[in-house]
Write an enzyme that holds these catalytic residues in place. Structure first.
Site, PDB file in Angstrom:
ATOM      1  N   ASP A 211       0.868  -1.185   0.000  1.00  0.00           N
ATOM      2  CA  ASP A 211       0.000   0.000   0.000  1.00  0.00           C
ATOM      3  C   ASP A 211       0.901   1.229   0.000  1.00  0.00           C
ATOM      4  OD1 ASP A 211      -3.259   0.298   0.979  1.00  0.00           O
ATOM      5  OD2 ASP A 211      -2.003   2.107   0.957  1.00  0.00           O
TER       6      ASP A 211
ATOM      7  N   THR B 107     -12.210   2.902  -6.765  1.00  0.00           N
ATOM      8  CA  THR B 107     -12.724   3.476  -8.015  1.00  0.00           C
ATOM      9  C   THR B 107     -13.824   4.454  -7.616  1.00  0.00           C
ATOM     10  OG1 THR B 107     -13.885   1.360  -8.186  1.00  0.00           O
ATOM     11  CG2 THR B 107     -12.173   1.775  -9.794  1.00  0.00           C
TER      12      THR B 107
ATOM     13  N   THR C 107     -13.874  -2.512  -8.662  1.00  0.00           N
ATOM     14  CA  THR C 107     -15.112  -2.478  -9.436  1.00  0.00           C
ATOM     15  C   THR C 107     -14.949  -1.494 -10.593  1.00  0.00           C
ATOM     16  OG1 THR C 107     -16.268  -2.821  -7.360  1.00  0.00           O
ATOM     17  CG2 THR C 107     -17.603  -2.132  -9.243  1.00  0.00           C
TER      18      THR C 107
ATOM     19  N   CYS D 126     -20.457   1.508  -3.335  1.00  0.00           N
ATOM     20  CA  CYS D 126     -20.821   0.730  -4.530  1.00  0.00           C
ATOM     21  C   CYS D 126     -22.173   1.129  -5.110  1.00  0.00           C
ATOM     22  CB  CYS D 126     -20.809  -0.755  -4.178  1.00  0.00           C
ATOM     23  SG  CYS D 126     -19.164  -1.343  -3.756  1.00  0.00           S
TER      24      CYS D 126
ATOM     25  N   ARG E  86     -17.592   7.293   4.811  1.00  0.00           N
ATOM     26  CA  ARG E  86     -17.457   7.788   3.438  1.00  0.00           C
ATOM     27  C   ARG E  86     -18.737   7.485   2.634  1.00  0.00           C
ATOM     28  NH1 ARG E  86     -12.513   4.473   1.469  1.00  0.00           N
ATOM     29  NH2 ARG E  86     -13.806   2.891   2.406  1.00  0.00           N
TER      30      ARG E  86
HETATM   31  N1  LIG Z   1     -15.778  -1.395   0.322  1.00  0.00           N
HETATM   32  C1  LIG Z   1     -16.739  -2.104  -0.255  1.00  0.00           C
HETATM   33  O1  LIG Z   1     -17.807  -2.312   0.302  1.00  0.00           O
HETATM   34  C2  LIG Z   1     -16.512  -2.736  -1.616  1.00  0.00           C
HETATM   35  C3  LIG Z   1     -17.252  -3.870  -1.965  1.00  0.00           C
HETATM   36  C4  LIG Z   1     -17.011  -4.477  -3.201  1.00  0.00           C
HETATM   37  C5  LIG Z   1     -16.076  -3.910  -4.060  1.00  0.00           C
HETATM   38  N2  LIG Z   1     -15.383  -2.787  -3.706  1.00  0.00           N
HETATM   39  C6  LIG Z   1     -14.407  -2.239  -4.633  1.00  0.00           C
HETATM   40  O2  LIG Z   1     -13.114  -2.583  -4.184  1.00  0.00           O
HETATM   41  C7  LIG Z   1     -12.187  -1.556  -4.550  1.00  0.00           C
HETATM   42  C8  LIG Z   1     -11.395  -1.122  -3.327  1.00  0.00           C
HETATM   43  O3  LIG Z   1     -12.316  -0.537  -2.397  1.00  0.00           O
HETATM   44  P1  LIG Z   1     -11.982  -0.379  -0.850  1.00  0.00           P
HETATM   45  O4  LIG Z   1     -13.294  -0.075  -0.193  1.00  0.00           O
HETATM   46  O5  LIG Z   1     -11.172  -1.528  -0.370  1.00  0.00           O
HETATM   47  O6  LIG Z   1     -11.075   0.925  -0.871  1.00  0.00           O
HETATM   48  P2  LIG Z   1     -10.281   1.550   0.389  1.00  0.00           P
HETATM   49  O7  LIG Z   1     -10.297   3.019   0.176  1.00  0.00           O
HETATM   50  O8  LIG Z   1     -10.773   0.986   1.669  1.00  0.00           O
HETATM   51  O9  LIG Z   1      -8.793   1.004   0.204  1.00  0.00           O
HETATM   52  C9  LIG Z   1      -8.019   1.268  -0.877  1.00  0.00           C
HETATM   53  C10 LIG Z   1      -6.562   1.166  -0.467  1.00  0.00           C
HETATM   54  O10 LIG Z   1      -5.792   1.340  -1.652  1.00  0.00           O
HETATM   55  C11 LIG Z   1      -4.636   2.087  -1.300  1.00  0.00           C
HETATM   56  N3  LIG Z   1      -4.094   2.658  -2.523  1.00  0.00           N
HETATM   57  C12 LIG Z   1      -4.522   3.706  -3.258  1.00  0.00           C
HETATM   58  N4  LIG Z   1      -3.739   3.885  -4.327  1.00  0.00           N
HETATM   59  C13 LIG Z   1      -2.767   2.935  -4.273  1.00  0.00           C
HETATM   60  C14 LIG Z   1      -1.673   2.604  -5.087  1.00  0.00           C
HETATM   61  N5  LIG Z   1      -1.401   3.292  -6.198  1.00  0.00           N
HETATM   62  N6  LIG Z   1      -0.900   1.577  -4.742  1.00  0.00           N
HETATM   63  C15 LIG Z   1      -1.150   0.869  -3.610  1.00  0.00           C
HETATM   64  N7  LIG Z   1      -2.182   1.132  -2.784  1.00  0.00           N
HETATM   65  C16 LIG Z   1      -2.989   2.148  -3.122  1.00  0.00           C
HETATM   66  C17 LIG Z   1      -5.140   3.102  -0.311  1.00  0.00           C
HETATM   67  O11 LIG Z   1      -4.089   3.633   0.466  1.00  0.00           O
HETATM   68  C18 LIG Z   1      -6.114   2.240   0.503  1.00  0.00           C
HETATM   69  O12 LIG Z   1      -5.454   1.617   1.583  1.00  0.00           O
HETATM   70  C19 LIG Z   1     -13.007  -0.448  -5.202  1.00  0.00           C
HETATM   71  O13 LIG Z   1     -12.999  -0.577  -6.603  1.00  0.00           O
HETATM   72  C20 LIG Z   1     -14.397  -0.722  -4.689  1.00  0.00           C
HETATM   73  O14 LIG Z   1     -15.384  -0.254  -5.588  1.00  0.00           O
HETATM   74  C21 LIG Z   1     -15.578  -2.195  -2.481  1.00  0.00           C
END
Ligand SMILES: NC(=O)c1ccc[n+]([C@@H]2O[C@H](COP(=O)([O-])OP(=O)(O)OC[C@H]3O[C@@H](n4cnc5c(N)ncnc54)[C@H](O)[C@@H]3O)[C@@H](O)[C@H]2O)c1
Length: 415
Positions: A37, A74, A109, A247, A318
């Site tokens: 990360d 995303t 996503t 989402c 968020r």
């Molecule tokens: N949270 C949900 O409920 C959920 C459910 C299904 C799918 N998703 C999808 O999963 C994906 C991730 O969502 P999330 O909720 O885990 O996000 P999040 O914000 O909780 O975590 C993302 C992480 O990525 C890190 N990051 C950002 N840019 C980076 C880079 N260039 N290199 C390395 N690390 C980097 C950030 O520091 C953060 O720790 C999204 O596309 C989201 O749509 C989320």
């Protein structure tokens, strides 16, 4: 690749958030797992957790991985178009570091086409390798539902799609270590299937929300109607409410964007979004009209919002429609207090409300916005002890709809 040879490989999860970290933990029970990360503070915190995941903010370690999963956010731009900047940035880092022969899997996503049309060229440019011969790509959308103890990763089928049969087979062997898999035809199909999940929910909730606007105007209780309607064998159960999170309110716009680019205006999907976005205004209108009906000047009214996160049992604020509700109420000069057992007073004030840590105060209205588990017993009965039949209790999700006690204690309303 056989299961036995899969466990000799190393995976690297890029982006250790709500999605990436649990995925890394799951893999780490079976296979050497690296978590990368860019957030150094997060890495410091995660390093203290006793797991098998080796966490790092050093991108050069990505070169040790045979499989790299990209799990970065995303988002939407202010014009509700997909913001793929995190994916582009992560792809650039991975492209610079990845080893020859690696399989790079997008988990974020996205709308159909991103793996092939956006991820692939960035990886090729940054690595100087050729996709297909020097490295492979695939897509496997994440379906983790934060705060849900039932539909956990190991019990949720994962869609996987590699760029060719060999990649799909390797991905199948890998993901089968942690859950059951479904092999989609290709990455575009898998990407499309992922967005359908959220769009279907959004549009169905929008229909029920629209019904609740109509029934409210007609003086009919929507919950009573739905309870009667669901006695039909083919009725689908949805409840009215505000729609938040990363989402459901976001993903419909991803597909709308590609649909519009292809020359089709997705009117129904966009109408669903607009209908659901209007819910916080609708709730505000219900409160204002009720306050006025009992001769109360809204500018002198005090309201407590119970539950201030984007969904129940999750400490995540968020993409949170409760913030919109707070804004709407404050436009009427209502004094808004907030109580949430999952948030600190500082986090609560940051949402624009006065934090409460006690229920000593009698107010004009409670809004049960997000029914965390702690609210189900009235926060150990404290909430029930200050109940009065003239306190308006707006139960957005209808949590206590079937509870005659609560309905008697307060002037109880659902949507
Ligand atoms: N949270 C949900 O409920 C959920 C459910 C299904 C799918 N998703 C999808 O999963 C994906 C991730 O969502 P999330 O909720 O885990 O996000 P999040 O914000 O909780 O975590 C993302 C992480 O990525 C890190 N990051 C950002 N840019 C980076 C880079 N260039 N290199 C390395 N690390 C980097 C950030 O520091 C953060 O720790 C999204 O596309 C989201 O749509 C989320």
């Amino acid at each position: 690749m056989e299961q036995s040879s899969i466990t000799d490989k190393t995976v690297c999860i890029v982006g250790l958030g709500y999605i990436g970290y649990p995925l890394a933990e799951a893999f780490s029970n079976h296979i050497p797992t690296l978590g990368f990360d860019i957030d150094k503070q997060k890495i410091q915190k995660l390093a203290n957790i006793p797991t098998n995941v080796r966490v790092t903010s050093d991108p050069t370690l990505i070169s040790t991985a045979d499989f790299v999963m990209i799990c970065v956010p995303t988002l939407l731009t202010k014009d509700n178009e997909p913001d793929l900047s995190y994916i582009r940035a992560a792809a650039a880092i991975v492209g610079k570091q990845m080893k020859k022969g690696a399989v790079i899997i997008l988990e974020s996503t996205v709308y159909p086409g991103v793996t092939e049309d956006i991820l692939r060229p960035i990886l090729e440019k940054e690595s100087g390798y050729t996709c297909g011969s020097d490295f492979k790509i695939g897509y496997s959308p994440e379906r983790i539902n934060p705060g849900d103890d039932v539909h956990i990763l190991s019990k949720t089928t994962k869609i996987i799609a590699g760029m060719d049969k060999e990649t799909t087979d390797d991905m199948a062997a890998l993901y089968s270590l942690i859950t059951t898999v479904y092999l989609a035809k290709d990455s575009r199909t898998a990407e499309a299937a992922r967005v359908v999940e959220n769009i279907q929910r959004d549009v169905n909730i929008a229909l029920i929300n629209e019904l609740s606007y109509i029934f409210n105007k007609l003086g009919i209780n929507t919950k009573d109607v739905l309870e009667a309607a669901e006695t039909k064998w083919n009725f689908h159960r949805y409840t009215p409410g505000i729609v938040g999170g990363h989402c459901i309110p976001t993903v419909p716009y991803f597909l709308a964007y590609t649909a519009k680019k292809s020359g089709y205006m997705p009117n129904m999907i966009l109408a669903g979004r607009a209908t659901n976005d209007h819910m916080t205004r609708f709730i505000t209108d219900i409160i204002i009209s009720n306050l006025k009906a009992r001769g109360k000047n809204p500018a002198r009214a005090e309201i407590v919002i119970l539950g201030l996160t984007y969904k129940e049992n999750v400490a995540d604020t968020r993409d949170n429609p409760v913030v919109e509700l707070i804004k709407n109420l404050k436009e009427h000069d209502i004094t808004v207090y907030g109580y949430d057992p999952l948030l600190s007073p500082k986090q609560i004030s940051q949402l624009g409300v006065v934090p409460l840590d006690t229920f000593e105060r009698t107010v004009d209205c409670f809004i049960l916005a997000v029914p965390h588990a702690q609210f189900l017993n009235g926060v150990n009965g404290k909430l029930w002890r200050i109940a009065k039949s003239d306190i308006l209790f707006i139960d957005i999700k209808g949590t206590f709809y079937k509870d005659p006690k609560i309905r008697k204690l307060f002037d109880y309303r659902t949507l």
